[in-house]
Design an enzyme around this catalytic site. Structure first.
Site, mmCIF file in Angstrom:
data_model
loop_
_atom_site.group_PDB
_atom_site.id
_atom_site.type_symbol
_atom_site.label_atom_id
_atom_site.label_comp_id
_atom_site.label_asym_id
_atom_site.label_seq_id
_atom_site.Cartn_x
_atom_site.Cartn_y
_atom_site.Cartn_z
ATOM 1 N N GLY A 19 -5.267 -9.707 4.271
ATOM 2 C CA GLY A 19 -5.188 -8.978 2.999
ATOM 3 C C GLY A 19 -3.793 -8.435 2.761
ATOM 4 O O GLY A 19 -2.998 -8.272 3.690
ATOM 5 N N GLY A 69 -1.906 -5.532 0.023
ATOM 6 C CA GLY A 69 -1.930 -4.635 -1.127
ATOM 7 C C GLY A 69 -0.512 -4.214 -1.453
ATOM 8 O O GLY A 69 0.448 -4.795 -0.954
ATOM 9 N N PHE A 93 0.924 -1.393 -0.706
ATOM 10 C CA PHE A 93 1.586 -0.609 0.330
ATOM 11 C C PHE A 93 1.320 -1.107 1.745
ATOM 12 O O PHE A 93 1.651 -0.421 2.704
ATOM 13 C CB PHE A 93 1.134 0.861 0.233
ATOM 14 C CG PHE A 93 1.476 1.491 -1.090
ATOM 15 C CD1 PHE A 93 2.755 1.393 -1.615
ATOM 16 C CD2 PHE A 93 0.517 2.182 -1.811
ATOM 17 C CE1 PHE A 93 3.071 1.975 -2.835
ATOM 18 C CE2 PHE A 93 0.825 2.771 -3.033
ATOM 19 C CZ PHE A 93 2.112 2.665 -3.550
ATOM 20 N N SER A 94 0.686 -2.263 1.874
ATOM 21 C CA SER A 94 0.375 -2.710 3.232
ATOM 22 C C SER A 94 0.067 -4.200 3.291
ATOM 23 O O SER A 94 -0.126 -4.846 2.265
ATOM 24 C CB SER A 94 -0.854 -1.955 3.746
ATOM 25 O OG SER A 94 -2.021 -2.510 3.162
ATOM 26 N N LYS A 133 -3.657 -2.919 10.065
ATOM 27 C CA LYS A 133 -3.061 -2.620 8.761
ATOM 28 C C LYS A 133 -1.632 -2.121 8.979
ATOM 29 O O LYS A 133 -1.414 -1.029 9.519
ATOM 30 C CB LYS A 133 -3.904 -1.573 8.023
ATOM 31 C CG LYS A 133 -3.344 -1.194 6.651
ATOM 32 C CD LYS A 133 -4.349 -0.389 5.831
ATOM 33 C CE LYS A 133 -3.764 0.066 4.505
ATOM 34 N NZ LYS A 133 -4.722 0.661 3.598
ATOM 35 N N ASP A 168 -9.363 5.002 -5.542
ATOM 36 C CA ASP A 168 -9.133 3.568 -5.762
ATOM 37 C C ASP A 168 -10.394 2.772 -5.420
ATOM 38 O O ASP A 168 -10.347 1.765 -4.708
ATOM 39 C CB ASP A 168 -7.930 3.109 -4.921
ATOM 40 C CG ASP A 168 -7.319 1.810 -5.460
ATOM 41 O OD1 ASP A 168 -7.631 1.420 -6.601
ATOM 42 O OD2 ASP A 168 -6.542 1.177 -4.722
HETATM 43 P P1 ADP Z 1 -4.128 -1.822 0.636
HETATM 44 O O1 ADP Z 1 -3.811 -0.361 0.644
HETATM 45 O O2 ADP Z 1 -2.920 -2.640 0.853
HETATM 46 O O3 ADP Z 1 -4.964 -2.248 -0.514
HETATM 47 P P2 ADP Z 1 -6.538 -2.069 2.274
HETATM 48 O O4 ADP Z 1 -6.830 -1.062 3.327
HETATM 49 O O5 ADP Z 1 -7.325 -2.003 1.026
HETATM 50 O O6 ADP Z 1 -4.972 -2.054 1.971
HETATM 51 O O7 ADP Z 1 -6.701 -3.527 2.892
HETATM 52 C C1 ADP Z 1 -6.388 -4.683 2.139
HETATM 53 C C2 ADP Z 1 -7.442 -5.764 2.392
HETATM 54 O O8 ADP Z 1 -7.482 -6.064 3.798
HETATM 55 C C3 ADP Z 1 -8.868 -5.351 2.036
HETATM 56 O O9 ADP Z 1 -9.135 -5.591 0.668
HETATM 57 C C4 ADP Z 1 -9.678 -6.250 2.942
HETATM 58 O O10 ADP Z 1 -9.796 -7.552 2.402
HETATM 59 C C5 ADP Z 1 -8.817 -6.333 4.196
HETATM 60 N N1 ADP Z 1 -9.250 -5.307 5.173
HETATM 61 C C6 ADP Z 1 -8.846 -4.016 5.234
HETATM 62 N N2 ADP Z 1 -9.448 -3.378 6.253
HETATM 63 C C7 ADP Z 1 -10.261 -4.277 6.845
HETATM 64 C C8 ADP Z 1 -11.166 -4.239 7.962
HETATM 65 N N3 ADP Z 1 -11.330 -3.142 8.694
HETATM 66 N N4 ADP Z 1 -11.842 -5.359 8.275
HETATM 67 C C9 ADP Z 1 -11.660 -6.487 7.570
HETATM 68 N N5 ADP Z 1 -10.824 -6.604 6.518
HETATM 69 C C10 ADP Z 1 -10.125 -5.519 6.162
HETATM 70 MG MG MG Z 2 -6.932 -1.780 -0.980
#
Ligand code: ADP
Ligand code: MG
Length: 467
Positions: free
Chosen positions: A30, A32, A34-35, A55, A142
């Protein structure tokens, strides 16, 4: 994984070398604003292997912001459908949060396959997560499909991403007290995640440009830098936006593409900002979040926002699932989002609700409130749509990315209509109880003061057997 991802993974190992000792980073899962999130396999002491999500936060994130995200995960997470944190690596400015990996399917791939029962359970489990975090005084800010992971096969759910979270006045998350106070010092930009929540720290890749829908506060000495601010309404601390459908159509609904926002004030019309407008202080309010999921009080920059904003987003999610449209509101900018909300919830009702939280919204054409069952059934293809106007709803893009089209939107092959109707019935879409639309109506209450809370929603008759 692709060459690019391999390079990214190499780069991750270089940035945080201690990862190597524990993890074999397999893929990227994934990304986003910020990550970036990676799938890592840990070599366990007993010789087994376990999967984790890693992350990696962008190094320019403020330490207070990162610490607050981590604190939400560690204090509130790990139960009640809320993701927890297992560990955290840091090397200089680099931070990697380690979480249990949850396999999940992007909603765009499965929305057209879901039964009504699956939708009911999905929304129940989302409300359960919201009730839990709201008890801790966490406003997620969010709530959207991408942040509520869903494993359809295992019937597992998990709320992730506290990167924009803020605290209520009595939050139990100490670090949110820090970011909350700071976040309100700066108004966000027009789209996407725009607020670092930290003073003097601009959100990367985000626009700081004021939107046409700008809030005004009490008069203050003229400030030339506010030239792009919107003119005020007659009331001293309100937002004025006139939504003008430019083309009159015979249809009950205007095509969203013909609805264009305009602001009413003589200085807007003359393209000069008058002294009264110039002297108004810009009202600052947090606006972070994802367009299309923002509550009316967020779109109008209401300075007092609470946990009700997450409940509104849950309502948009339910609307999307019941209508088989993903994402539902296109919402590229706040005024367009507000217009789309008015198309569904009514312009008079929106204006009245905005008044209750001190905002004057003007709509130059009356948009009648929709019956939610009729709307969802039309969009689902169960009833004929009037001139296809409503069909334009639900063609938006979550996160501004090209999202997969829900199966309901794609043109059906010849002869497929009968098959689809049969499948729909098998999935229970011919017997959606009135309570589902009743709950939807309460989640999408335009007035945050009367909007149902997550705790109350869990007790709704739609969930009687689940109590
Ligand atoms: P951002 O702040 O960049 O949106 P997220 O925490 O929402 O970061 O993570 C981005 C994506 O990564 C999520 O939409 C999901 O698809 C995947 N993801 C995040 N955490 C997990 C997790 N614990 N297990 C599996 N996939 C994850
Ligand atoms: Mg997110």
């Amino acid at each position: 994984c692709s060459g690019n991802v391999e390079m990214e993974i190499d780069n991750l190992y270089k940035a945080v070398p201690q990862l190597h000792k524990v993890f074999n980073v397999i893929d990227k899962i994934g990304e986003g604003t910020f990550s970036a999130v990676y799938l890592g396999e840990a070599k366990m002491l007993d010789g087994g292997r376990e999967r984790f999500a890693l992350k990696r936060l962008i190094p320019t994130s403020h330490p207070a912001r990162i610490a607050a995200e981590l604190q939400c995960l560690t204090i509130a997470g790990g139960r009640e459908n809320v993701m927890g944190a297992t560990y955290c690596f840091r090397r200089e400015g680099e931070v990697v949060i380690v979480m249990p990996y949850m396999e999940h399917q992007p909603i765009g791939e499965i929305i057209g396959l879901l039964s009504f029962e699956e939708v009911r359970l999905y929304i129940y489990n989302l409300l359960k997560a919201l009730k839990h975090i709201h008890q801790f005084g966490i406003i997620h800010r969010d709530i959207k499909f991408n942040n509520f992971l869903y494993n359809r096969r295992a019937k597992m759910y998990s709320l992730v991403d506290f990167g924009l979270a803020q605290g209520t006045a009595d939050t139990q998350i100490e670090l949110l007290k820090v970011v909350k106070q700071r976040a309100t010092q700066k108004a966000g930009g027009a789209t996407g995640k725009t607020d670092t929540g930290v003073p003097g720290k601009k959100a990367p890749r985000a626009s700081d440009t004021p939107t046409p829908l700008t809030t005004t506060g009490p008069p203050s000495p003229p400030q030339p830098q506010q030239q792009s601010a919107a003119p005020p309404s007659s009331s001293s601390s309100s937002t004025t936006a006139t939504v003008t459908p430019t083309t009159a159509t015979s249809s009950p609904l205007p095509r969203t593409s013909t609805v264009s926002p305009a602001l009413t004030c003589h200085c807007f019309q003359t393209e000069r900002v008058c002294n009264i407008c110039m002297s108004r202080k810009k009202q600052v309010a947090p606006r972070a979040g994802t367009p299309g999921f923002r509550a009316p009080e967020v779109l109008t920059c209401c300075p007092t926002q609470g946990t009700a904003i997450d409940v509104w987003s849950a309502g948009v999610i339910l609307l999307s699932l019941l209508s088989n449209r993903y994402p539902f509101f296109k919402g590229s900018e706040d005024l367009v989002s507000l217009t789309q909300i008015m198309i569904v919830r009514g312009s008079r009702e929106t204006v009245q609700a905005a008044q209750t939280f001190g905002k004057a919204v003007v709509c130059s054409r009356e948009l009648p409130r929709q019956d939610l069952r009729l709307l969802c059934e039309r969009l689902r293809g169960r009833r004929p749509a009037p001139d296809g106007d409503e069909a334009r709803l639900g063609e938006g893009k979550e996160d501004q990315e090209e999202g997969p089209r829900p199966s309901g939107v794609a043109a059906a092959p010849p002869g497929a209509e009968g098959v689809r109707a049969e499948e729909e019935e098998e999935r229970g879409w011919d017997r959606v109880p009135g309570e589902a639309y009743g709950l939807l109506d309460r989640l999408l209450d335009l007035n945050p003061a009367t909007r149902i809370t997550a705790a109350e929603a869990l007790l709704h008759p739609l969930f009687t057997d689940l109590h």
